[in-house]
Write a protein that holds these residues in place. Structure first.
Motif, mmCIF file in Angstrom:
data_model
loop_
_atom_site.group_PDB
_atom_site.id
_atom_site.type_symbol
_atom_site.label_atom_id
_atom_site.label_comp_id
_atom_site.label_asym_id
_atom_site.label_seq_id
_atom_site.Cartn_x
_atom_site.Cartn_y
_atom_site.Cartn_z
ATOM 1 N N LEU A 1 11.676 6.259 1.087
ATOM 2 C CA LEU A 1 11.010 6.176 -0.211
ATOM 3 C C LEU A 1 9.893 7.202 -0.317
ATOM 4 C CD1 LEU A 1 10.393 4.502 -2.880
ATOM 5 C CD2 LEU A 1 8.657 3.405 -1.514
ATOM 6 N N LEU A 2 9.104 7.338 0.745
ATOM 7 C CA LEU A 2 8.006 8.302 0.712
ATOM 8 C C LEU A 2 8.530 9.724 0.613
ATOM 9 C CD1 LEU A 2 5.392 6.936 3.213
ATOM 10 C CD2 LEU A 2 5.156 7.254 0.785
ATOM 11 N N ALA B 1 9.636 10.215 -2.913
ATOM 12 C CA ALA B 1 8.502 10.336 -3.825
ATOM 13 C C ALA B 1 7.871 11.710 -3.717
ATOM 14 C CB ALA B 1 7.472 9.250 -3.510
ATOM 15 N N VAL C 1 -5.344 8.030 -2.519
ATOM 16 C CA VAL C 1 -4.932 7.764 -3.894
ATOM 17 C C VAL C 1 -6.038 8.111 -4.885
ATOM 18 C CG1 VAL C 1 -4.268 5.933 -5.469
ATOM 19 C CG2 VAL C 1 -3.248 6.038 -3.229
ATOM 20 N N ALA D 1 7.878 14.198 -6.796
ATOM 21 C CA ALA D 1 6.612 14.634 -7.389
ATOM 22 C C ALA D 1 6.539 16.152 -7.423
ATOM 23 C CB ALA D 1 5.444 14.066 -6.588
ATOM 24 N N VAL E 1 -5.733 4.996 3.142
ATOM 25 C CA VAL E 1 -4.738 5.395 2.148
ATOM 26 C C VAL E 1 -5.351 5.444 0.753
ATOM 27 C CG1 VAL E 1 -2.578 4.775 1.071
ATOM 28 C CG2 VAL E 1 -2.823 4.585 3.509
ATOM 29 N N TYR E 2 -6.075 4.381 0.373
ATOM 30 C CA TYR E 2 -6.591 4.347 -0.996
ATOM 31 C C TYR E 2 -7.788 5.259 -1.164
ATOM 32 C CZ TYR E 2 -3.708 0.872 -3.191
ATOM 33 O OH TYR E 2 -2.668 0.230 -3.759
ATOM 34 N N ALA F 1 1.661 6.300 -7.115
ATOM 35 C CA ALA F 1 0.580 7.126 -7.637
ATOM 36 C C ALA F 1 0.973 8.593 -7.623
ATOM 37 C CB ALA F 1 -0.689 6.905 -6.814
ATOM 38 N N ALA F 2 1.650 9.039 -6.532
ATOM 39 C CA ALA F 2 2.046 10.452 -6.458
ATOM 40 C C ALA F 2 3.008 10.800 -7.581
ATOM 41 C CB ALA F 2 2.670 10.736 -5.094
ATOM 42 N N LEU G 1 -6.381 11.762 -5.296
ATOM 43 C CA LEU G 1 -5.269 12.235 -6.144
ATOM 44 C C LEU G 1 -5.574 11.980 -7.618
ATOM 45 C CD1 LEU G 1 -2.632 13.397 -5.046
ATOM 46 C CD2 LEU G 1 -1.587 11.202 -5.436
ATOM 47 N N ILE H 1 0.835 -1.204 0.000
ATOM 48 C CA ILE H 1 0.000 0.000 0.000
ATOM 49 C C ILE H 1 0.869 1.254 0.000
ATOM 50 C CG2 ILE H 1 -1.661 1.282 1.389
ATOM 51 C CD1 ILE H 1 -2.855 -1.369 2.220
ATOM 52 N N VAL H 2 1.961 1.235 0.803
ATOM 53 C CA VAL H 2 2.861 2.393 0.858
ATOM 54 C C VAL H 2 3.487 2.652 -0.507
ATOM 55 C CG1 VAL H 2 5.037 3.204 1.803
ATOM 56 C CG2 VAL H 2 3.355 2.196 3.303
ATOM 57 N N VAL H 3 3.995 1.575 -1.131
ATOM 58 C CA VAL H 3 4.656 1.745 -2.434
ATOM 59 C C VAL H 3 3.652 2.196 -3.488
ATOM 60 C CG1 VAL H 3 5.837 0.490 -4.249
ATOM 61 C CG2 VAL H 3 6.508 0.168 -1.913
ATOM 62 N N ALA H 4 2.400 1.705 -3.407
ATOM 63 C CA ALA H 4 1.392 2.120 -4.380
ATOM 64 C C ALA H 4 1.066 3.598 -4.230
ATOM 65 C CB ALA H 4 0.132 1.283 -4.212
ATOM 66 N N ALA H 5 1.035 4.085 -2.979
ATOM 67 C CA ALA H 5 0.764 5.509 -2.773
ATOM 68 C C ALA H 5 1.891 6.355 -3.348
ATOM 69 C CB ALA H 5 0.576 5.797 -1.290
ATOM 70 N N ALA H 6 3.148 5.954 -3.091
ATOM 71 C CA ALA H 6 4.285 6.709 -3.639
ATOM 72 C C ALA H 6 4.267 6.683 -5.156
ATOM 73 C CB ALA H 6 5.587 6.115 -3.107
#
Lengths: 101, 176
Positions: free
Chosen positions: B159-160, B163, B65, B167, B60-61, A74-75, B68, A67-72
């Motif tokens: 990673l976050l 990102a 997402v 972005a 989160v989703y 998507a951004a 977004l 889920i974390v990687v999918a959010a990153a």
């Protein structure tokens, strides 16, 4: 009725639909929607196996990191889409040919 | 009983939402159907006893997402497109060339073979029943995250951060 097989079947249907979305749609945002479906199919498999086979929580940890990687993803993907739209005035996937050859 | 009902409702929501994502022409409606599909997956996590993963999925989703995605659709016009490439006769839109089709048929063969393996063992898999004991996983997940998986946890924070910065840099408006 609630067995591992039913979760695996739901997961494979989701994966195939995500693949079809990625292939058939020509809008870049729609392709990102297909990627989300595929990642969710993988995460569902991890959680189902951790419930029925291994009986520990490692599958849950994996699903959380997915889920974390999918959010990153998507951004960053949507940032690329918006930049592409600023440059080309469209988000048709066939216009993305600058890196060809 | 309640578990079966939740499972059936979540499965129908998931599959129907995914099919509608594929078939709806309007990209905005596709995003909303993706939202229903993701809520269905959260329900499936709940039937598996994964309470924390289900709540994280919704937060989160559904909260992040998809919003977004909707913003990206609104910023880029929200049109759906058809393929511009034409096939040899110019009759119908096509995609790819001969190499693409060779690769796709190879992938299809591998896909069918792996699924035959899955279907062979389906009876064995359907013997594995849900034992029906549901305990809260939050405490144990927290201990696992800061003990066994601390390296992955820290790497995901880096990673976050990367990102976010990436972005912001990619999407910033540039003056010529």
């Amino acid at each position: 009725m609630i067995s591992l097989a039913s979760y695996l079947i739901i997961s494979i249907i989701l994966f195939v639909i995500g693949l079809m979305v990625m292939i058939a749609r020509k809008n870049i945002v729609a392709i990102l929607l297909g990627i989300e479906l595929i990642l969710n199919a993988a995460a569902l498999n991890f959680v189902a196996y951790s419930k029925f086979v291994t009986n520990n929580l490692d599958g849950h940890i994996f699903a959380l990191f997915i889920i974390v990687v999918a959010a990153a993803e998507a951004a960053v993907g949507l940032a690329i889409v918006i930049r592409f739209f600023q440059l080309k005035e469209t988000i048709h996937i066939d216009e993305a040919t600058q890196l060809r050859n | 009983m309640f578990l079966n009902l939740l499972f059936i409702a979540s499965a129908i929501l998931t599959i129907l939402g995914a099919v509608l994502v594929l078939t709806t022409k309007n990209i905005m409606h596709s995003c909303v159907f993706l939202l229903t599909s993701l809520i269905g997956i959260a329900g499936l996590y709940a039937t598996l006893g994964a309470d924390f993963v289900a709540v994280t999925q919704v937060m989160v989703y559904v909260g992040g997402v998809v919003i977004l995605m909707l913003f990206a659709v609104m910023l880029t016009g929200g049109k759906d497109f058809v393929s511009k490439a034409q096939n040899l006769l110019g009759l119908a839109p096509t995609m790819g060339n001969a190499f693409t089709y060779v690769m796709a048929s190879f992938v299809g063969v591998v896909f069918i073979l792996t699924n035959i393996q899955l279907i062979k063992r389906l009876g064995e898999f359907s013997k594995l029943k849900n034992n029906g004991s549901f305990v809260s996983t939050v405490n144990e997940l927290g201990m696992l995250l800061v003990k066994d998986h601390i390296l992955a946890f820290e790497i995901s924070s880096v990673l976050l951060l990367g990102a976010l910065v990436g972005a912001a840099i990619i999407a910033r408006p540039r003056k010529q």
